[in-house]
Design a protein around this motif. Structure first.
Motif, PDB file in Angstrom:
ATOM      1  N   ILE A   1      -0.211  -1.563 -14.558  1.00  0.00           N
ATOM      2  CA  ILE A   1      -0.996  -0.344 -14.347  1.00  0.00           C
ATOM      3  C   ILE A   1      -1.840  -0.450 -13.086  1.00  0.00           C
ATOM      4  O   ILE A   1      -1.898   0.489 -12.280  1.00  0.00           O
ATOM      5  N   ASP A   2      -2.496  -1.577 -12.881  1.00  0.00           N
ATOM      6  CA  ASP A   2      -3.364  -1.716 -11.709  1.00  0.00           C
ATOM      7  C   ASP A   2      -2.581  -1.559 -10.410  1.00  0.00           C
ATOM      8  O   ASP A   2      -3.079  -0.961  -9.442  1.00  0.00           O
ATOM      9  N   ALA A   3      -1.356  -2.097 -10.372  1.00  0.00           N
ATOM     10  CA  ALA A   3      -0.538  -1.979  -9.166  1.00  0.00           C
ATOM     11  C   ALA A   3      -0.156  -0.529  -8.914  1.00  0.00           C
ATOM     12  O   ALA A   3      -0.184  -0.046  -7.771  1.00  0.00           O
ATOM     13  N   GLU A   4       0.200   0.195  -9.971  1.00  0.00           N
ATOM     14  CA  GLU A   4       0.556   1.605  -9.808  1.00  0.00           C
ATOM     15  C   GLU A   4      -0.644   2.435  -9.402  1.00  0.00           C
ATOM     16  O   GLU A   4      -0.540   3.349  -8.582  1.00  0.00           O
ATOM     17  N   VAL A   5      -1.793   2.134  -9.985  1.00  0.00           N
ATOM     18  CA  VAL A   5      -3.014   2.854  -9.611  1.00  0.00           C
ATOM     19  C   VAL A   5      -3.309   2.650  -8.128  1.00  0.00           C
ATOM     20  O   VAL A   5      -3.692   3.585  -7.414  1.00  0.00           O
ATOM     21  N   ALA A   6      -3.122   1.429  -7.640  1.00  0.00           N
ATOM     22  CA  ALA A   6      -3.369   1.147  -6.227  1.00  0.00           C
ATOM     23  C   ALA A   6      -2.400   1.909  -5.326  1.00  0.00           C
ATOM     24  O   ALA A   6      -2.785   2.434  -4.274  1.00  0.00           O
ATOM     25  N   LYS A   7      -1.131   2.006  -5.730  1.00  0.00           N
ATOM     26  CA  LYS A   7      -0.146   2.731  -4.919  1.00  0.00           C
ATOM     27  C   LYS A   7      -0.468   4.217  -4.863  1.00  0.00           C
ATOM     28  O   LYS A   7      -0.392   4.852  -3.804  1.00  0.00           O
ATOM     29  N   ILE A   8      -0.811   4.787  -6.020  1.00  0.00           N
ATOM     30  CA  ILE A   8      -1.155   6.210  -6.050  1.00  0.00           C
ATOM     31  C   ILE A   8      -2.399   6.461  -5.212  1.00  0.00           C
ATOM     32  O   ILE A   8      -2.495   7.447  -4.473  1.00  0.00           O
ATOM     33  N   SER A   9      -3.372   5.556  -5.318  1.00  0.00           N
ATOM     34  CA  SER A   9      -4.613   5.710  -4.553  1.00  0.00           C
ATOM     35  C   SER A   9      -4.340   5.633  -3.058  1.00  0.00           C
ATOM     36  O   SER A   9      -4.964   6.360  -2.273  1.00  0.00           O
ATOM     37  N   GLU A  10      -3.438   4.772  -2.643  1.00  0.00           N
ATOM     38  CA  GLU A  10      -3.113   4.670  -1.218  1.00  0.00           C
ATOM     39  C   GLU A  10      -2.533   5.972  -0.690  1.00  0.00           C
ATOM     40  O   GLU A  10      -2.890   6.439   0.392  1.00  0.00           O
ATOM     41  N   GLN A  11      -1.644   6.588  -1.484  1.00  0.00           N
ATOM     42  CA  GLN A  11      -1.089   7.873  -1.084  1.00  0.00           C
ATOM     43  C   GLN A  11      -2.170   8.942  -1.067  1.00  0.00           C
ATOM     44  O   GLN A  11      -2.245   9.747  -0.123  1.00  0.00           O
ATOM     45  N   LEU A  12      -3.035   8.954  -2.083  1.00  0.00           N
ATOM     46  CA  LEU A  12      -4.121   9.925  -2.131  1.00  0.00           C
ATOM     47  C   LEU A  12      -5.066   9.749  -0.943  1.00  0.00           C
ATOM     48  O   LEU A  12      -5.509  10.731  -0.329  1.00  0.00           O
ATOM     49  N   GLU A  13      -5.356   8.506  -0.596  1.00  0.00           N
ATOM     50  CA  GLU A  13      -6.256   8.236   0.521  1.00  0.00           C
ATOM     51  C   GLU A  13      -5.686   8.763   1.828  1.00  0.00           C
ATOM     52  O   GLU A  13      -6.404   9.346   2.644  1.00  0.00           O
ATOM     53  N   ASN A  14      -4.377   8.600   2.022  1.00  0.00           N
ATOM     54  CA  ASN A  14      -3.740   9.123   3.231  1.00  0.00           C
ATOM     55  C   ASN A  14      -3.796  10.649   3.264  1.00  0.00           C
ATOM     56  O   ASN A  14      -4.010  11.257   4.319  1.00  0.00           O
ATOM     57  N   GLN A  15      -3.590  11.266   2.101  1.00  0.00           N
ATOM     58  CA  GLN A  15      -3.626  12.724   2.039  1.00  0.00           C
ATOM     59  C   GLN A  15      -5.029  13.254   2.326  1.00  0.00           C
ATOM     60  O   GLN A  15      -5.200  14.221   3.078  1.00  0.00           O
ATOM     61  N   VAL A  16      -6.037  12.616   1.731  1.00  0.00           N
ATOM     62  CA  VAL A  16      -7.418  13.076   1.917  1.00  0.00           C
ATOM     63  C   VAL A  16      -7.874  12.827   3.348  1.00  0.00           C
ATOM     64  O   VAL A  16      -8.532  13.680   3.964  1.00  0.00           O
ATOM     65  N   ASN A  17      -7.519  11.678   3.907  1.00  0.00           N
ATOM     66  CA  ASN A  17      -7.943  11.362   5.273  1.00  0.00           C
ATOM     67  C   ASN A  17      -7.355  12.334   6.287  1.00  0.00           C
ATOM     68  O   ASN A  17      -7.921  12.533   7.370  1.00  0.00           O
ATOM     69  N   ALA A  18      -6.207  12.933   5.939  1.00  0.00           N
ATOM     70  CA  ALA A  18      -5.611  13.921   6.843  1.00  0.00           C
ATOM     71  C   ALA A  18      -6.460  15.181   6.944  1.00  0.00           C
ATOM     72  O   ALA A  18      -6.300  15.969   7.880  1.00  0.00           O
ATOM     73  N   LEU A  19      -7.356  15.367   5.987  1.00  0.00           N
ATOM     74  CA  LEU A  19      -8.240  16.533   6.012  1.00  0.00           C
ATOM     75  C   LEU A  19      -9.497  16.290   6.823  1.00  0.00           C
ATOM     76  O   LEU A  19     -10.290  17.210   7.031  1.00  0.00           O
ATOM     77  N   VAL A  20      -9.712  15.049   7.249  1.00  0.00           N
ATOM     78  CA  VAL A  20     -10.924  14.723   7.996  1.00  0.00           C
ATOM     79  C   VAL A  20     -10.617  14.834   9.481  1.00  0.00           C
ATOM     80  O   VAL A  20     -10.161  13.887  10.114  1.00  0.00           O
ATOM     81  N   VAL A  21     -10.832  16.002  10.036  1.00  0.00           N
ATOM     82  CA  VAL A  21     -10.546  16.267  11.450  1.00  0.00           C
ATOM     83  C   VAL A  21     -11.742  17.000  12.048  1.00  0.00           C
ATOM     84  O   VAL A  21     -12.283  17.916  11.442  1.00  0.00           O
TER      85      VAL A  21
END
Length: 416
Positions: free
Chosen positions: A160-180
């Motif tokens: 579970i922890d590994a999957e949570v980290a992978k999902i979070s990495e994708q979420l972080e990339n998506q959210v960071n794309a909004l910081v412009v």
């Protein structure tokens, strides 16, 4: 066409099928080379010298092993899917089907099987495709190594922890794309001049919005586009997708806009920030349910959500208007505010943690961490969530000392 490419490349059809067909077709030129050229000389090296019977036996063994292992791989994947759906979150199945290790393993084994059959068919008394047979042996060795890698990846995928980290990495990339910082203000975008309305031809979820294509199209026509839906929205047939400055008869331009707003029958996580957030929340809420009672998994989800909020909290989010390279406003899309992000992530966690002092305490730690890096607007929002945290804790009928401890845990004054 774009929708079809996304579906196939992200599933267990496109990459495995393409790889299997490539290896299958590879047999044709290699057998032709063996039939028309003596590429290794005579006598043959020991690692290529082989009799007809031994060659056919070897190829039969490789083909049989490949198709048997392929069946085992798919069986293991189905078991993993079942475990993930029952213990983690059903919507993680999309992530497993997009996993490149799973796709390459299936394609490599299927291709090795088809390649070996093709070379086996060409092998006979009049033709010894030694080089093709050696290639089949190499493919078998690579397949073994890939199966080992597959087992390693599967063992991690049910953690579970590994999957949570992978999902979070994708979420972080998506959210960071909004910081412009270079986007225009809403006042710079004149939506009243846009009269051409584009409606949806079918119902479905918005899974992807190609902003770059829309901005380029608007620049080429010296106009603007106002998109009315965001990734994650469910659109009904006939609902307005966008308002543009194009001529109503310009079918080509309107078709490009339609292709840039991709609708599917089910949600996906290509551009949908809300979908990624909800997967993490689903895992956390399942963990906090009385039937599972796994607070530490919920704690891990809270930590990873906080990691994805670092840049929005510290730098803020861009507005709804997108500009081209010249700074001219060309596109307006529905955006997420910082308050939306915090409410979407923290409200469900706080409400589900009612009565769970461990989770409530950790949410206080998360708020403290975010507060230390927050800007003025974000600090005000975090103080509001801190007040809500104390109210939720009080509603759970805690003992006085626990509530005092939680109040002292917060490093900021909720009354500021």
């Amino acid at each position: 066409m774009k929708l079809w490419s996304i579906v196939t490349l992200n599933g267990l059809l496109g990459v495995p099928g393409a790889l299997a067909i490539f290896l299958w077709l590879l047999a044709v030129p290699l057998v032709w080379v063996d039939a028309n050229f003596n590429i290794v000389g005579d006598p043959l090296p020991f690692w290529l010298a082989i009799s007809t019977d031994t060659a056919r036996s070897l190829l039969s063994t490789i083909a049989t092993a490949a198709i048997t292992t392929l069946s085992m791989v798919y069986s293991i994947m189905l078991v993993v899917f079942t475990l993930a759906a029952g213990n983690i979150a059903p919507r993680l199945l999309q992530r497993f089907s997009r996993d490149r290790v799973n796709q390459i393993t299936a394609g490599l084994l299927g291709g090795t099987f088809l390649y070996s059959l093709s070379v086996l068919r060409a092998t006979g008394p009049n033709l010894h495709p030694e080089f093709s047979i050696a290639t089949a042996f190499i493919l078998a060795a690579i397949s073994v190594l890939q199966v080992i890698n597959f087992v390693h990846a599967v063992s991690r995928s049910v953690t579970i922890d590994a999957e949570v980290a992978k999902i979070s990495e994708q979420l972080e990339n998506q959210v960071n794309a909004l910081v412009v910082e270079t986007d225009a203000d809403n006042e710079d975008f004149d939506e009243d001049k846009l009269e051409c309305v584009l409606k949806a031809q079918q119902s479905g979820y918005v899974t992807m919005l190609d902003e770059a294509s829309l901005i380029q199209l608007a620049k080429e026509h010296d106009t603007a586009i106002a998109v009315k839906v965001a990734p994650g929205d469910f659109v009904l047939a006939g609902q307005t997708l966008a308002v543009t400055g194009f001529d109503q008869n310009d079918k080509k331009a309107l078709g490009v806009v339609t292709e840039a707003i991709i609708l599917q029958a089910y949600r996906g996580a290509v551009d949908d920030i809300r979908f990624s957030i909800r997967i993490l929340l689903e895992i956390a809420l399942r963990a906090l349910s009385p039937g599972v009672n796994d607070s530490f998994t919920a704690v891990a989800c809270a930590d990873r959500i906080a990691a994805a909020l670092v840049k929005p909290v510290s730098e803020g989010l861009r507005g709804d208007v997108r500009s081209d390279d010249d700074g001219t406003p060309r596109l307006k899309v529905p955006g997420l505010s910082l308050g939306d992000l915090l409410n979407m992530t923290l409200h469900p966690l706080r409400q589900a943690a009612r009565g769970n002092i461990l989770m409530l305490d950790h949410l206080g730690v998360v708020l403290n961490s975010l507060y230390t890096i927050a800007g003025p607007e974000a600090k005000e929002l975090i103080r509001a969530h801190g007040k809500g945290l104390l109210e939720t804790a009080g509603a759970g009928d805690p003992i006085g000392s626990d509530l005092d401890f939680l109040r002292k845990r917060l490093v900021f004054d909720i009354d500021d």
